[in-house]
Design a protein around this motif. Structure first.
Motif, PDB file in Angstrom:
ATOM      1  N   TYR A  15       8.574   4.022   2.083  1.00 48.17           N
ATOM      2  CA  TYR A  15       7.433   3.130   2.172  1.00 48.17           C
ATOM      3  C   TYR A  15       7.394   2.228   0.951  1.00 48.17           C
ATOM      4  O   TYR A  15       7.499   2.713  -0.177  1.00 48.17           O
ATOM      5  N   THR A  16       7.258   0.929   1.181  1.00 47.90           N
ATOM      6  CA  THR A  16       7.128  -0.023   0.083  1.00 47.90           C
ATOM      7  C   THR A  16       5.654  -0.401  -0.054  1.00 47.90           C
ATOM      8  O   THR A  16       4.985  -0.716   0.937  1.00 47.90           O
ATOM      9  N   ASN A  17       5.155  -0.323  -1.278  1.00 47.38           N
ATOM     10  CA  ASN A  17       3.751  -0.593  -1.564  1.00 47.38           C
ATOM     11  C   ASN A  17       3.608  -1.958  -2.228  1.00 47.38           C
ATOM     12  O   ASN A  17       4.328  -2.264  -3.187  1.00 47.38           O
ATOM     13  N   TYR A  18       2.676  -2.765  -1.717  1.00 53.62           N
ATOM     14  CA  TYR A  18       2.502  -4.132  -2.185  1.00 53.62           C
ATOM     15  C   TYR A  18       1.094  -4.325  -2.755  1.00 53.62           C
ATOM     16  O   TYR A  18       0.136  -3.669  -2.334  1.00 53.62           O
ATOM     17  N   TYR A  31      -9.108   3.007  11.752  1.00 48.83           N
ATOM     18  CA  TYR A  31      -9.939   2.474  10.674  1.00 48.83           C
ATOM     19  C   TYR A  31     -10.688   3.617   9.994  1.00 48.83           C
ATOM     20  O   TYR A  31     -11.070   4.605  10.626  1.00 48.83           O
ATOM     21  N   SER A  32     -10.897   3.500   8.682  1.00 48.79           N
ATOM     22  CA  SER A  32     -11.722   4.470   7.963  1.00 48.79           C
ATOM     23  C   SER A  32     -12.302   3.800   6.732  1.00 48.79           C
ATOM     24  O   SER A  32     -11.843   2.739   6.302  1.00 48.79           O
ATOM     25  N   GLU A  33     -13.336   4.426   6.181  1.00 46.22           N
ATOM     26  CA  GLU A  33     -13.920   3.970   4.928  1.00 46.22           C
ATOM     27  C   GLU A  33     -13.722   5.060   3.893  1.00 46.22           C
ATOM     28  O   GLU A  33     -14.186   6.189   4.076  1.00 46.22           O
ATOM     29  N   VAL A  62     -16.207   1.836  -2.498  1.00 48.20           N
ATOM     30  CA  VAL A  62     -15.788   2.007  -1.113  1.00 48.20           C
ATOM     31  C   VAL A  62     -14.575   1.132  -0.845  1.00 48.20           C
ATOM     32  O   VAL A  62     -14.573  -0.065  -1.170  1.00 48.20           O
ATOM     33  N   TYR A  63     -13.540   1.745  -0.252  1.00 48.51           N
ATOM     34  CA  TYR A  63     -12.316   1.025   0.089  1.00 48.51           C
ATOM     35  C   TYR A  63     -12.049   1.196   1.588  1.00 48.51           C
ATOM     36  O   TYR A  63     -11.466   2.199   2.000  1.00 48.51           O
ATOM     37  N   PRO A  64     -12.458   0.250   2.433  1.00 54.00           N
ATOM     38  CA  PRO A  64     -12.094   0.328   3.850  1.00 54.00           C
ATOM     39  C   PRO A  64     -10.574   0.315   3.992  1.00 54.00           C
ATOM     40  O   PRO A  64      -9.868  -0.292   3.176  1.00 54.00           O
ATOM     41  N   SER A  65     -10.087   0.961   5.025  1.00 59.05           N
ATOM     42  CA  SER A  65      -8.637   1.070   5.194  1.00 59.05           C
ATOM     43  C   SER A  65      -8.272   1.082   6.670  1.00 59.05           C
ATOM     44  O   SER A  65      -9.053   1.538   7.516  1.00 59.05           O
ATOM     45  N   ARG A  66      -7.085   0.584   6.974  1.00 55.76           N
ATOM     46  CA  ARG A  66      -6.528   0.674   8.326  1.00 55.76           C
ATOM     47  C   ARG A  66      -5.125   1.256   8.242  1.00 55.76           C
ATOM     48  O   ARG A  66      -4.341   0.898   7.360  1.00 55.76           O
ATOM     49  N   VAL A  67      -4.825   2.157   9.174  1.00 57.25           N
ATOM     50  CA  VAL A  67      -3.509   2.774   9.260  1.00 57.25           C
ATOM     51  C   VAL A  67      -2.957   2.532  10.653  1.00 57.25           C
ATOM     52  O   VAL A  67      -3.655   2.744  11.648  1.00 57.25           O
ATOM     53  N   TRP A  68      -1.711   2.077  10.729  1.00 51.83           N
ATOM     54  CA  TRP A  68      -1.027   1.857  11.992  1.00 51.83           C
ATOM     55  C   TRP A  68      -0.115   3.057  12.259  1.00 51.83           C
ATOM     56  O   TRP A  68       0.811   3.331  11.478  1.00 51.83           O
ATOM     57  N   LEU A  69      -0.372   3.785  13.357  1.00 54.03           N
ATOM     58  CA  LEU A  69       0.385   4.990  13.683  1.00 54.03           C
ATOM     59  C   LEU A  69       1.188   4.785  14.948  1.00 54.03           C
ATOM     60  O   LEU A  69       0.673   4.299  15.956  1.00 54.03           O
ATOM     61  N   GLY A  71       4.964   8.217  13.030  1.00 58.88           N
ATOM     62  CA  GLY A  71       3.918   8.438  12.037  1.00 58.88           C
ATOM     63  C   GLY A  71       3.385   7.117  11.527  1.00 58.88           C
ATOM     64  O   GLY A  71       3.306   6.133  12.265  1.00 58.88           O
ATOM     65  N   MET A  72       3.040   7.067  10.242  1.00 55.96           N
ATOM     66  CA  MET A  72       2.484   5.845   9.686  1.00 55.96           C
ATOM     67  C   MET A  72       3.546   4.763   9.566  1.00 55.96           C
ATOM     68  O   MET A  72       4.621   4.983   9.026  1.00 55.96           O
ATOM     69  N   VAL A  73       3.223   3.587  10.089  1.00 60.51           N
ATOM     70  CA  VAL A  73       4.124   2.436  10.029  1.00 60.51           C
ATOM     71  C   VAL A  73       3.614   1.413   9.016  1.00 60.51           C
ATOM     72  O   VAL A  73       4.389   0.746   8.340  1.00 60.51           O
ATOM     73  N   LYS A  74       2.288   1.341   8.877  1.00 61.82           N
ATOM     74  CA  LYS A  74       1.688   0.350   7.995  1.00 61.82           C
ATOM     75  C   LYS A  74       0.309   0.832   7.570  1.00 61.82           C
ATOM     76  O   LYS A  74      -0.350   1.588   8.294  1.00 61.82           O
ATOM     77  N   GLN A  75      -0.110   0.412   6.380  1.00 61.33           N
ATOM     78  CA  GLN A  75      -1.461   0.717   5.921  1.00 61.33           C
ATOM     79  C   GLN A  75      -1.972  -0.453   5.089  1.00 61.33           C
ATOM     80  O   GLN A  75      -1.213  -1.076   4.338  1.00 61.33           O
ATOM     81  N   GLU A  76      -3.261  -0.759   5.232  1.00 60.35           N
ATOM     82  CA  GLU A  76      -3.900  -1.773   4.397  1.00 60.35           C
ATOM     83  C   GLU A  76      -5.198  -1.208   3.841  1.00 60.35           C
ATOM     84  O   GLU A  76      -5.971  -0.578   4.561  1.00 60.35           O
ATOM     85  N   THR A  77      -5.434  -1.447   2.558  1.00 63.73           N
ATOM     86  CA  THR A  77      -6.669  -1.038   1.898  1.00 63.73           C
ATOM     87  C   THR A  77      -7.383  -2.294   1.413  1.00 63.73           C
ATOM     88  O   THR A  77      -6.754  -3.212   0.886  1.00 63.73           O
ATOM     89  N   TYR A  78      -8.706  -2.327   1.616  1.00 65.69           N
ATOM     90  CA  TYR A  78      -9.472  -3.523   1.327  1.00 65.69           C
ATOM     91  C   TYR A  78     -10.572  -3.253   0.301  1.00 65.69           C
ATOM     92  O   TYR A  78     -10.984  -2.114   0.092  1.00 65.69           O
ATOM     93  N   LYS A  79     -11.049  -4.312  -0.317  1.00 65.70           N
ATOM     94  CA  LYS A  79     -12.253  -4.209  -1.114  1.00 65.70           C
ATOM     95  C   LYS A  79     -13.441  -4.120  -0.156  1.00 65.70           C
ATOM     96  O   LYS A  79     -13.304  -4.353   1.046  1.00 65.70           O
ATOM     97  N   LYS A  80     -14.599  -3.815  -0.694  1.00 60.96           N
ATOM     98  CA  LYS A  80     -15.785  -3.668   0.140  1.00 60.96           C
ATOM     99  C   LYS A  80     -16.110  -4.940   0.899  1.00 60.96           C
ATOM    100  O   LYS A  80     -16.623  -4.910   2.020  1.00 60.96           O
TER     101      LYS A  80
END
Length: 230
Positions: free
Chosen positions: A38-41, A181-183, A194-201, A206-215
């Motif tokens: 996994y590469t983290n950006y 989606y999760s918070e 609080v960091y909202p997040s989305r995970v693509w499964l 398994g996990m293919v992609k994830q994004e973490t956001y600011k509030k």
């Protein structure tokens, strides 16, 4: 150090959604030798680090499967940041993590002789995901004691739900995914973020992609599957 610790706990909860056992979930194949990179950006799309996961041991006892996952994290120049192992067990349709072994040795060494207590509730991923489905909350807590002073860090993963299905293309291939989606609420002393997040499964991967956001919804960081080998 505080920020790194909080972000690591957020990552810890995210890692849980990457891995499970074939006989417990159709989404996450786990056999010895399976390897994922996994590469983290950062928010600007620049590479921050690369994490490698490999299943190094799987055993079955009764109705429980126990596995060991080796993790290596390198910075954007290829220099090792840390190596660690963590253990998980799978019974029925649930995966249980050994939370303490998820904390890297380097991180633990920075706390010296402090007393550390780790606890949490597992992330559950059912086999029958459906768009609109609500999922159970999860959390992890780390309590640190030193010379009579206590410091608590916690991440709560709440408001979990299956948002939609969509196709995602990464350097590892193109995958049909459920988007979860999760918070993620991090708490450390007086800080509460609080960091909202989305995970693509994807089924079987398994996990293919994830994004973490600011509030406010701005992208803070992302992770992408860049290599997958069975």
């Amino acid at each position: 150090m505080k920020t790194k610790a909080i972000l690591f706990l957020v990552l810890l909860l995210s890692i849980t959604t990457m891995i499970a056992q074939d006989n417990c979930s159709k989404f996450y194949p786990m056999t010895e030798g399976v390897a994922m990179e996994y590469t983290n950006y950062n928010k600007k799309g620049k590479v921050e680090n690369v994490s490698s996961f490999k299943v190094v041991n799987v055993s079955n006892t009764g109705g429980t499967t126990n596995a060991t996952m080796a993790i290596n994290l390198k910075d954007n120049k290829g220099k090792d940041i840390y190596d660690t192992d963590y253990n998980l067990s799978c019974t029925g349709n649930l995966v249980t993590l050994d939370y303490e072994s998820l904390l890297p040795t380097e991180m633990m060494q920075q706390y010296g002789d402090m007393d550390i207590e780790i606890s949490g509730n597992d992330i559950e991923i059912p086999n029958d995901l459906n768009v609109g489905q609500n999922l159970n909350d999860a959390n992890v807590t780390m309590k640190i004691s030193m010379s009579g002073i206590n410091m608590n860090m916690a991440v709560d993963m709440t408001n979990r739900k299956v948002e939609k299905k969509e196709s995602v293309t990464t350097p590892a291939g193109t995958y049909e995914c459920f988007v979860l989606y999760s918070e993620n609420r991090s708490k450390m002393m007086m800080a509460n973020q609080v960091y909202p997040s989305r995970v693509w499964l994807s089924e079987g991967v398994g996990m293919v992609k994830q994004e973490t956001y600011k509030k406010n919804g701005d992208l803070m960081s992302s992770t992408m599957l860049t290599s997958y080998n069975k």
